[in-house]
Design an enzyme around this catalytic site. Structure first.
Site, PDB file in Angstrom:
ATOM      1  N   ALA A   1       6.387 -62.467 -35.240  1.00 56.24           N
ATOM      2  CA  ALA A   1       6.761 -61.565 -35.309  1.00 56.24           C
ATOM      3  C   ALA A   1       6.831 -59.858 -35.567  1.00 56.24           C
ATOM      4  CB  ALA A   1       8.295 -61.262 -36.328  1.00 56.24           C
TER       5      ALA A   1
ATOM      6  N   ASP B   1       8.572 -67.487 -36.727  1.00 57.50           N
ATOM      7  CA  ASP B   1       8.091 -66.840 -37.525  1.00 57.50           C
ATOM      8  C   ASP B   1       9.524 -67.040 -38.885  1.00 57.50           C
ATOM      9  OD1 ASP B   1       7.996 -63.429 -39.544  1.00 57.50           O
ATOM     10  OD2 ASP B   1       7.147 -63.327 -38.226  1.00 57.50           O
TER      11      ASP B   1
ATOM     12  N   ASP C   1      11.078 -70.916 -42.439  1.00 61.08           N
ATOM     13  CA  ASP C   1      10.366 -70.483 -43.722  1.00 61.08           C
ATOM     14  C   ASP C   1       9.216 -71.261 -44.274  1.00 61.08           C
ATOM     15  OD1 ASP C   1       9.260 -69.592 -46.044  1.00 61.08           O
ATOM     16  OD2 ASP C   1      11.514 -69.139 -46.728  1.00 61.08           O
ATOM     17  N   LEU C   2       7.688 -71.110 -44.409  1.00 59.46           N
ATOM     18  CA  LEU C   2       6.556 -71.595 -43.976  1.00 59.46           C
ATOM     19  C   LEU C   2       5.889 -71.126 -45.718  1.00 59.46           C
ATOM     20  CD1 LEU C   2       4.532 -70.573 -41.070  1.00 59.46           C
ATOM     21  CD2 LEU C   2       5.856 -72.341 -41.324  1.00 59.46           C
TER      22      LEU C   2
ATOM     23  N   SER D   1      -9.193 -63.252 -45.340  1.00 56.56           N
ATOM     24  CA  SER D   1      -9.128 -61.684 -46.136  1.00 56.56           C
ATOM     25  C   SER D   1     -10.165 -61.499 -46.250  1.00 56.56           C
ATOM     26  CB  SER D   1      -7.923 -61.610 -46.291  1.00 56.56           C
ATOM     27  OG  SER D   1      -8.289 -59.739 -46.711  1.00 56.56           O
TER      28      SER D   1
ATOM     29  N   TYR E   1      -3.223 -63.452 -54.396  1.00 60.02           N
ATOM     30  CA  TYR E   1      -3.177 -62.463 -52.206  1.00 60.02           C
ATOM     31  C   TYR E   1      -4.908 -63.064 -52.749  1.00 60.02           C
ATOM     32  CZ  TYR E   1      -3.669 -59.863 -48.500  1.00 60.02           C
ATOM     33  OH  TYR E   1      -4.093 -60.604 -47.304  1.00 60.02           O
TER      34      TYR E   1
HETATM   35  P1  NAD Z   1       2.679 -58.523 -41.242  1.00 64.82           P
HETATM   36  O1  NAD Z   1       3.589 -57.998 -42.850  1.00 64.82           O
HETATM   37  O2  NAD Z   1       3.546 -57.427 -40.275  1.00 64.82           O
HETATM   38  O3  NAD Z   1       3.028 -59.901 -40.735  1.00 64.82           O
HETATM   39  C1  NAD Z   1       2.938 -61.102 -41.917  1.00 64.82           C
HETATM   40  C2  NAD Z   1       4.004 -61.990 -41.152  1.00 64.82           C
HETATM   41  O4  NAD Z   1       4.497 -62.926 -41.715  1.00 64.82           O
HETATM   42  C3  NAD Z   1       5.495 -61.343 -40.902  1.00 64.82           C
HETATM   43  O5  NAD Z   1       6.113 -61.673 -39.462  1.00 64.82           O
HETATM   44  C4  NAD Z   1       6.104 -62.122 -41.725  1.00 64.82           C
HETATM   45  O6  NAD Z   1       7.805 -62.058 -41.535  1.00 64.82           O
HETATM   46  C5  NAD Z   1       5.950 -63.097 -41.611  1.00 64.82           C
HETATM   47  N1  NAD Z   1       6.208 -64.153 -43.290  1.00 64.82           N
HETATM   48  C6  NAD Z   1       5.630 -63.750 -44.144  1.00 64.82           C
HETATM   49  N2  NAD Z   1       6.449 -65.118 -44.836  1.00 64.82           N
HETATM   50  C7  NAD Z   1       6.394 -66.325 -44.133  1.00 64.82           C
HETATM   51  C8  NAD Z   1       7.384 -67.178 -43.906  1.00 64.82           C
HETATM   52  N3  NAD Z   1       7.784 -67.377 -45.526  1.00 64.82           N
HETATM   53  N4  NAD Z   1       7.333 -68.090 -43.027  1.00 64.82           N
HETATM   54  C9  NAD Z   1       7.045 -67.325 -41.823  1.00 64.82           C
HETATM   55  N5  NAD Z   1       6.991 -66.316 -41.425  1.00 64.82           N
HETATM   56  C10 NAD Z   1       6.335 -65.015 -42.648  1.00 64.82           C
HETATM   57  O7  NAD Z   1       1.208 -58.399 -42.209  1.00 64.82           O
HETATM   58  P2  NAD Z   1       0.015 -58.294 -40.946  1.00 64.82           P
HETATM   59  O8  NAD Z   1      -0.762 -57.181 -41.590  1.00 64.82           O
HETATM   60  O9  NAD Z   1       0.300 -59.038 -40.184  1.00 64.82           O
HETATM   61  O10 NAD Z   1      -0.714 -59.646 -41.679  1.00 64.82           O
HETATM   62  C11 NAD Z   1      -0.573 -60.669 -41.105  1.00 64.82           C
HETATM   63  C12 NAD Z   1      -2.002 -61.791 -41.414  1.00 64.82           C
HETATM   64  O11 NAD Z   1      -3.214 -60.868 -41.846  1.00 64.82           O
HETATM   65  C13 NAD Z   1      -1.868 -61.801 -42.662  1.00 64.82           C
HETATM   66  O12 NAD Z   1      -1.783 -63.187 -43.573  1.00 64.82           O
HETATM   67  C14 NAD Z   1      -2.668 -61.792 -43.661  1.00 64.82           C
HETATM   68  O13 NAD Z   1      -2.903 -61.580 -45.301  1.00 64.82           O
HETATM   69  C15 NAD Z   1      -3.957 -60.617 -42.946  1.00 64.82           C
HETATM   70  N6  NAD Z   1      -4.394 -59.988 -43.041  1.00 64.82           N
HETATM   71  C16 NAD Z   1      -3.722 -58.742 -43.164  1.00 64.82           C
HETATM   72  C17 NAD Z   1      -5.008 -57.791 -43.668  1.00 64.82           C
HETATM   73  C18 NAD Z   1      -4.029 -55.841 -43.187  1.00 64.82           C
HETATM   74  O14 NAD Z   1      -4.856 -55.033 -43.457  1.00 64.82           O
HETATM   75  N7  NAD Z   1      -3.678 -56.107 -42.306  1.00 64.82           N
HETATM   76  C19 NAD Z   1      -6.176 -57.575 -44.044  1.00 64.82           C
HETATM   77  C20 NAD Z   1      -6.312 -59.050 -43.998  1.00 64.82           C
HETATM   78  C21 NAD Z   1      -6.060 -59.908 -43.983  1.00 64.82           C
END
Ligand code: NAD
Length: 260
Positions: free
Chosen positions: A10, A32, A41-42, A111, A154
């Protein structure tokens, strides 16, 4: 065309990945907490069971690709529940559906922060698979930050999931069934997760100092990791497994140039 399941579909990296795969003509089952084909809810056992049940029904029992992207950074136990236990449950729970494909591939988003200091006790509990004890310890750690200012909940959850990939990928249930299993480790990606920090001069400077990205940095759009996840989970990936692929503008190479 192929059939994929993408968690975290999402928003951010998950949304960019699902959109790219759909534009290429593939079928994508998004997962999601809300606003997806499967809302689950994961962080909970019920949500993970719901994911497997609905994915089995919606996919007719076959998935060519599973991409576990869902995650969060909040300094709370739920971060450990989703980033580690939720990701492993997604990959393990859907492995039988992958095994029914002719070119099955899986990937998870770890990450660059996995290279920072972690909490050793939490890492042990994650590697032991003891969720109740891990969440209790995470609760006690609360907002504990490492020297780089990151939540140890994290960093530890991300190191643990990357190590899990390296241990599991070459074993019989994965490699033996022809299933590629890899992690990607992004640096700074422009998503809602990093929006607040990237909006201020101070925040951008802190991110850039923490992880300098000389190639196309200081941050990349979510289409960058989406393209890598697409390739790693495509039939074209015929021999890459058990890898943690850093997608960080060169940050990891600066941090540990001796490692090959
Ligand atoms: P984001 O917040 O845009 O997306 C994360 C998604 O995970 C959201 O849609 C959220 O609803 C979903 N989510 C969270 N908890 C949940 C649950 N309990 N059950 C189901 N879905 C759930 O963030 P993003 O930046 O797109 O992050 C995606 C992944 O990338 C994450 O694992 C994050 O740790 C990793 N990451 C992001 C970055 C960055 O700079 N954005 C860097 C390294 C790693």
């Amino acid at each position: 065309t192929r059939k994929y399941l993408v968690t975290g579909s999402a928003s951010g990296i998950g949304l960019a990945t699902a959109s790219r795969l759909r534009e290429e003509g593939h079928t994508v089952i998004g997962v999601d907490i809300a606003g997806a084909e499967i809302n689950a809810d994961l962080s909970t056992a019920e949500g993970r069971a719901e994911l497997v049940a609905q994915a089995t029904a919606l996919s007719d029992g076959v998935l060519d690709g599973v991409i576990a992207v869902a995650g969060l950074v909040a300094p709370k136990p739920v971060t450990v529940a989703v980033n580690y236990f939720g990701a492993v449950a997604t990959l393990e729970g859907l492995r039988p559906l992958l095994a029914a494909s002719t070119a099955p591939r899986a990937a998870v988003v770890a990450s660059l922060a996995a290279l920072e200091d972690v909490d050793d006790r939490l890492l042990q509990l994650l590697e032991a698979g003891d969720e109740a004890a891990a969440l209790a310890h995470a609760d006690a750690l609360g907002a504990t930050a490492n020297a780089a200012g990151s939540s140890v909940l994290y960093t530890t959850s991300k190191l643990a999931v990357a190590r899990w990939v390296r241990r599991a990928a070459p074993t019989a249930p994965w490699a033996g069934d022809g299933i590629a299993l890899n992690a990607i480790a992004p640096g700074v990606i422009e998503t809602p997760m990093t929006k607040a920090a990237l909006e201020t001069e101070e925040g951008r400077k802190a991110l850039d100092e923490g992880a300098p990205a000389p190639f196309n940095g200081p941050a990349a759009p979510p289409t960058a990791p989406a393209a890598l996840l697409d390739w790693l989970t495509s039939a074209d990936n015929a021999y890459v497994t058990g890898q943690v692929v850093f997608i960080d503008g060169g940050a990891e190479a600066i941090r540990r140039p001796e490692l090959v």
